[in-house]
Design an enzyme around this catalytic site. Sequence first.
Site, mmCIF file in Angstrom:
data_model
loop_
_atom_site.group_PDB
_atom_site.id
_atom_site.type_symbol
_atom_site.label_atom_id
_atom_site.label_comp_id
_atom_site.label_asym_id
_atom_site.label_seq_id
_atom_site.Cartn_x
_atom_site.Cartn_y
_atom_site.Cartn_z
ATOM 1 N N ARG A 31 0.822 -1.210 0.000
ATOM 2 C CA ARG A 31 0.000 0.000 0.000
ATOM 3 C C ARG A 31 0.867 1.276 0.000
ATOM 4 N NH1 ARG A 31 -4.079 -0.369 4.577
ATOM 5 N NH2 ARG A 31 -4.175 -2.566 4.047
ATOM 6 N N ARG A 87 -3.341 6.738 0.512
ATOM 7 C CA ARG A 87 -3.739 7.892 1.327
ATOM 8 C C ARG A 87 -2.631 8.546 2.140
ATOM 9 N NH1 ARG A 87 -8.511 6.130 4.912
ATOM 10 N NH2 ARG A 87 -7.776 4.040 4.406
ATOM 11 N N ARG A 103 -6.625 12.141 -6.272
ATOM 12 C CA ARG A 103 -7.487 10.975 -6.175
ATOM 13 C C ARG A 103 -8.972 11.317 -6.305
ATOM 14 N NH1 ARG A 103 -11.054 8.014 -5.110
ATOM 15 N NH2 ARG A 103 -11.097 6.246 -3.684
ATOM 16 N N ASP A 127 -7.242 -3.302 -6.712
ATOM 17 C CA ASP A 127 -7.801 -3.861 -5.480
ATOM 18 C C ASP A 127 -8.147 -5.330 -5.701
ATOM 19 O OD1 ASP A 127 -9.048 -2.767 -2.693
ATOM 20 O OD2 ASP A 127 -10.201 -4.466 -3.471
ATOM 21 N N TYR A 168 -14.834 -11.936 2.040
ATOM 22 C CA TYR A 168 -15.637 -10.732 1.779
ATOM 23 C C TYR A 168 -16.989 -11.105 1.154
ATOM 24 C CZ TYR A 168 -11.645 -7.729 2.834
ATOM 25 O OH TYR A 168 -10.618 -7.082 3.468
#
Lengths: 363, 363
Positions: free
Chosen positions: A36, A40, A49, A85, A160
């Site tokens: 990552r 952010r 973004r 992702d 998920y």
Amino acid sequence: MGGVRLAAVTSRLADSAYLRACRGEPGDRVPVWFQRQAGRSLPEYRAIRGTGSILDAIAQPDLATEITLQPVRRYGVDAAILYSDIVVPVHAIGFGVDIKPGVGPVVEQPFRSGADLERLRPLDPEADTPYVLQTVRNLVGELDVPLIGFAGAPFTVASYLIEGGPSRNYTVTKALMHGDPQLFGRLLDRLADLAIASVRSQVEAGASALQLFDSWAGALSREDYRRFVQPHTRKVVDAVADLGVPRAHFGVTTGELLAAIAETGVDVVGVDWRVPIDEARRRIPRPVTLQGNLDPGVLMAPIDVVESQVRAILDRNAGHPAFVFNLGHGVLPETDPDVLHRVVEVVHDEGRADGPADPRGSS
Amino acid sequence: MGGVRLAAVTSRLADSAYLRACRGEPGDRVPVWFQRQAGRSLPEYRAIRGTGSILDAIAQPDLATEITLQPVRRYGVDAAILYSDIVVPVHAIGFGVDIKPGVGPVVEQPFRSGADLERLRPLDPEADTPYVLQTVRNLVGELDVPLIGFAGAPFTVASYLIEGGPSRNYTVTKALMHGDPQLFGRLLDRLADLAIASVRSQVEAGASALQLFDSWAGALSREDYRRFVQPHTRKVVDAVADLGVPRAHFGVTTGELLAAIAETGVDVVGVDWRVPIDEARRRIPRPVTLQGNLDPGVLMAPIDVVESQVRAILDRNAGHPAFVFNLGHGVLPETDPDVLHRVVEVVHDEGRADGPADPRGSS
């Protein structure tokens, strides 16, 4: 396009620090990248973004290309990882997945029964995720370091789909796994096919390595992992062997699973900060490259503490060439980019990768 | 009240399966209890618990007594655990903690600086938590099995105070731990004092054993645990040694910390489902009792799967007397009580605790 140029890129990068380490070959430095690393924590990321779902950003190749490049430029890391992702393939085939800011993947209609298998048709990467492949092709033209493509490993994606979102206890997942092992196996088998199609297409488009994210496999006991999960991960690993690129595996709280993960045939095994690198190596009876294992929470510490923990990891590795420096989990959004930059400097300046090559050929 | 009667209770229970196992002495069965055995999984709990904060329920001794007794009656477990919560002491001294249903402990003004130490005055158990002691006294008169008192271990309580609530990454906690180790140490020292006062008062009121919940210590690397956490846990363990009751420790993802946890001097070490019991025993170089380690998620499985996993744990323990059967974490609210009941039957019917006593005296 690309056959000739791709071959040129591949051969140009074959001697890169990251790919040498993935093969267990000595080199002049310890390679480092961060899970990552794009995202952010970077002001330049937040600047471009926008708001909206991350899935929309991923679907814009120019934006995704730039986001992927940002940390490479800023930090001088030894590998780029595609900005994407793990739910992109299931989203692309219409399973009804979105990514909620501050939450994670959410599924409108969770996987509950055999009928839901119908909602998991095969992935046609050129038709379903052309933007991913365009981003990869853009990047291959721009990068001087290897690009790591990736996919979610079957168990973590399944968690998920079954839970409907992030989970603390994986209660529904475990209920299905034990309660209907056949259906659970069919689900993971389909997710393995999706992962295979996705990473094959990324490598064919120019990615130099691939990583399977089985972030939550560490929620399982070793016996349950071996029985219910390992065969499906192994299927993915086997199905991409012919591509000739390193295959890495990532998960957290996998200290008891390290040998079982290595049994899938992966070339690189991620280790979180709970297991010292030298102990991790002792737990794995075949030569693999280890990747890790700084606690991302330690990056909140004063710089001298960070440096000393980086050095402790390098010391534990003791110059073994089959080592890639990384965090034990993803970069936290609160992380100061200057601290990551300093980590790269320390690893590059002080890390040694000059030990004897490991007997990789015999594995 | 109580001196004579208490001595009678203690001697009556000294030969109980749970206390024998805590001392590493052979017995005629493997004792079993479940973390969070009292609570939302039980219909009789939901029937009397009402809404409102759990802290209000804990403050009603008759209600808390009944809730503590419910699982003992229903399951025939070998120990009761006080119905209370690890934040009760910090709540009682006015730190501003509540427990939000479905969330967990939340703190109005999280711990941020040295000034916040002032908000952590010493606990006077008789004045601050009389309801806890009344519940213990009620229970001692009712129970035929040992009552386990407990407290939060300093690190885990600190993580709530610092983060302001449950956390995934313990980012703020780790920042303070590394950034101002002295303040972090002073905080944990005060929390150790609170834990000591609380568990001492519970044992003096009649509890036969105590457990320290350091549920989240497994988020730390071993070196950070040893440096920042272990001394404070050891302080609690040492400060209650004179009480002569077993001191147990619980945490999850602590596989790499087992030896370091045992170094605190505890008598019983909890093991989650990630580490097989026999391996856990090999990792701890002094004789301790192990407690665990069924995955609470497995209780969602069909009963034959549950039984087979229970038997696998008993097999791994191989009749070692220093073993208490439990889950690797708390009972999940979705758990069917009939399944827990069956687990108790299997452990009692098939478990063996007839191996040689361990050399506990020499530890």
